[in-house]
Design a protein around this motif. Structure first.
Motif, PDB file in Angstrom:
ATOM      1  N   VAL A 149      72.124 -17.645 -58.727  1.00 57.67           N
ATOM      2  CA  VAL A 149      73.650 -18.240 -58.700  1.00 57.67           C
ATOM      3  C   VAL A 149      74.256 -18.099 -60.346  1.00 57.67           C
ATOM      4  CG1 VAL A 149      73.044 -20.246 -57.419  1.00 57.67           C
ATOM      5  CG2 VAL A 149      72.820 -20.891 -60.042  1.00 57.67           C
ATOM      6  N   ASP A 150      75.081 -18.136 -60.953  1.00 53.37           N
ATOM      7  CA  ASP A 150      76.095 -18.343 -61.515  1.00 53.37           C
ATOM      8  C   ASP A 150      75.881 -19.401 -62.446  1.00 53.37           C
ATOM      9  OD1 ASP A 150      77.801 -16.854 -63.864  1.00 53.37           O
ATOM     10  OD2 ASP A 150      78.989 -16.208 -62.087  1.00 53.37           O
ATOM     11  N   ILE A 151      75.175 -19.405 -63.501  1.00 48.88           N
ATOM     12  CA  ILE A 151      75.313 -20.468 -64.431  1.00 48.88           C
ATOM     13  C   ILE A 151      75.828 -20.104 -66.010  1.00 48.88           C
ATOM     14  CG2 ILE A 151      73.996 -22.281 -65.773  1.00 48.88           C
ATOM     15  CD1 ILE A 151      71.327 -21.301 -63.517  1.00 48.88           C
ATOM     16  N   HIS A 152      76.112 -18.946 -66.302  1.00 48.06           N
ATOM     17  CA  HIS A 152      76.798 -18.933 -67.798  1.00 48.06           C
ATOM     18  C   HIS A 152      77.532 -18.496 -67.492  1.00 48.06           C
ATOM     19  CE1 HIS A 152      72.868 -17.252 -68.594  1.00 48.06           C
ATOM     20  NE2 HIS A 152      72.388 -16.549 -67.870  1.00 48.06           N
ATOM     21  N   TYR A 192      83.068 -20.944 -69.406  1.00 50.76           N
ATOM     22  CA  TYR A 192      83.759 -22.140 -69.315  1.00 50.76           C
ATOM     23  C   TYR A 192      83.843 -23.539 -69.950  1.00 50.76           C
ATOM     24  CZ  TYR A 192      85.486 -19.782 -64.795  1.00 50.76           C
ATOM     25  OH  TYR A 192      85.429 -18.682 -63.945  1.00 50.76           O
ATOM     26  N   ALA A 193      82.643 -24.232 -70.335  1.00 55.95           N
ATOM     27  CA  ALA A 193      82.493 -25.235 -71.377  1.00 55.95           C
ATOM     28  C   ALA A 193      82.869 -25.068 -72.787  1.00 55.95           C
ATOM     29  CB  ALA A 193      80.709 -25.892 -71.228  1.00 55.95           C
ATOM     30  N   PHE A 194      82.412 -23.825 -72.848  1.00 51.91           N
ATOM     31  CA  PHE A 194      82.594 -23.354 -74.422  1.00 51.91           C
ATOM     32  C   PHE A 194      84.210 -23.215 -74.477  1.00 51.91           C
ATOM     33  CE2 PHE A 194      84.332 -20.268 -77.097  1.00 51.91           C
ATOM     34  CZ  PHE A 194      83.630 -20.434 -78.568  1.00 51.91           C
ATOM     35  N   GLN A 195      85.286 -23.081 -73.622  1.00 52.03           N
ATOM     36  CA  GLN A 195      86.275 -22.392 -73.825  1.00 52.03           C
ATOM     37  C   GLN A 195      87.588 -24.024 -73.583  1.00 52.03           C
ATOM     38  OE1 GLN A 195      87.923 -20.087 -70.393  1.00 52.03           O
ATOM     39  NE2 GLN A 195      87.426 -18.800 -71.033  1.00 52.03           N
ATOM     40  N   TRP A 196      87.194 -24.821 -72.954  1.00 48.44           N
ATOM     41  CA  TRP A 196      87.090 -26.504 -73.172  1.00 48.44           C
ATOM     42  C   TRP A 196      86.880 -27.318 -74.493  1.00 48.44           C
ATOM     43  CZ3 TRP A 196      90.995 -27.117 -70.141  1.00 48.44           C
ATOM     44  CH2 TRP A 196      91.310 -26.746 -68.938  1.00 48.44           C
TER      45      TRP A 196
END
Length: 243
Positions: free
Chosen positions: A206-209, A214-218
């Motif tokens: 599953v695509d975890i990274h 996205y979290a880093f961007q926010w």
């Protein structure tokens, strides 16, 4: 007096907008981290399933919810191939090479069947309509593999046209076409019969990274808002007054 009031009002609006923006972006960042944690738990579950005892036709799922709970579990099935129903799914890659996924129904002892992704074969670049000859033994065979979702759907320019070479395969429509009930899943074959097919299936993942990205961007947007507010509303006015 009016100018001071307008300045204070504008400063209050900027502060409220900054706080709201930081709150929203921080919340979205936390949500992405929670999604990453959920995907990590799912990945752990998938990895654990791969080490469970193999299922057989009696324990193989018959409904979609049951099938989802069995995805990527080992399976060992006995049955008979339906070679006339073999389909070559086009534009499929393995190890970065384009070719076909070869799929054939395996009729189980109970009379229903399961779609087996038997392996990958390269396409003939000189004749795109030519398919490889895949030996398919008659009689009872044993197939070992992993339970998997049906082959992924690709964009279909032909609109789902039937034939030996196809872009996609819908289980319900295919079951009616070949006249056999198909279980709501497929099997990625792992054993190595002498049929010339490659079976380097990608590990279930599953695509975890992407959620961490996205979290880093926010969080970066949240920090940017805070930095801009501190610079334009606090530091820069003080520097101007000192000058």
């Amino acid at each position: 007096m009016g100018t001071d009031y307008s300045t204070r009002t504008l400063a209050a609006i900027v502060l409220i907008a900054t706080v709201l923006g930081m709150g929203i972006t921080a919340r979205l960042g936390m949500w992405q981290l929670s999604r990453a944690a959920q995907k990590q738990a799912l990945q752990t579950a998938l990895d654990e399933r791969g080490h469970l005892a193999p299922l057989d036709d009696a324990t193989l799922a018959r409904t979609a919810p049951e099938a989802e709970a069995q995805h990527y579990r080992p399976v060992r099935l006995q049955g008979e191939w339906r070679p006339a129903a073999t389909v070559f799914l086009d534009n499929r890659q393995m190890n970065g090479r384009p070719g076909f996924f070869v799929v054939t129904p395996l009729v189980l002892p109970g009379g229903d069947a399961v779609l087996v992704q038997r392996g990958w074969a390269p396409r003939d670049m000189a004749d795109r309509t030519r398919v490889p000859s895949v030996p398919t033994p008659a009689g009872r065979v044993e197939v070992r593999g992993l339970i998997a979702p049906p082959p992924a759907r690709l964009f279909d320019f032909a609109g789902g046209a039937p034939g030996t070479i196809r872009q996609n395969l819908d289980l319900a429509a295919f079951a009616k076409e070949v006249g056999v009930t198909l279980r709501p899943l497929s099997v990625q074959q792992l054993d190595e019969p002498a049929d010339g097919l490659s079976r380097h299936w990608p590990a279930p993942a599953v695509d975890i990274h992407k959620h961490y990205g996205y979290a880093f961007q926010w969080f970066a947007m949240c920090a940017l808002m805070a930095g801009l507010y501190v610079w334009f509303q606090l530091l820069r006015p003080r520097l101007r007054r000192r000058a």
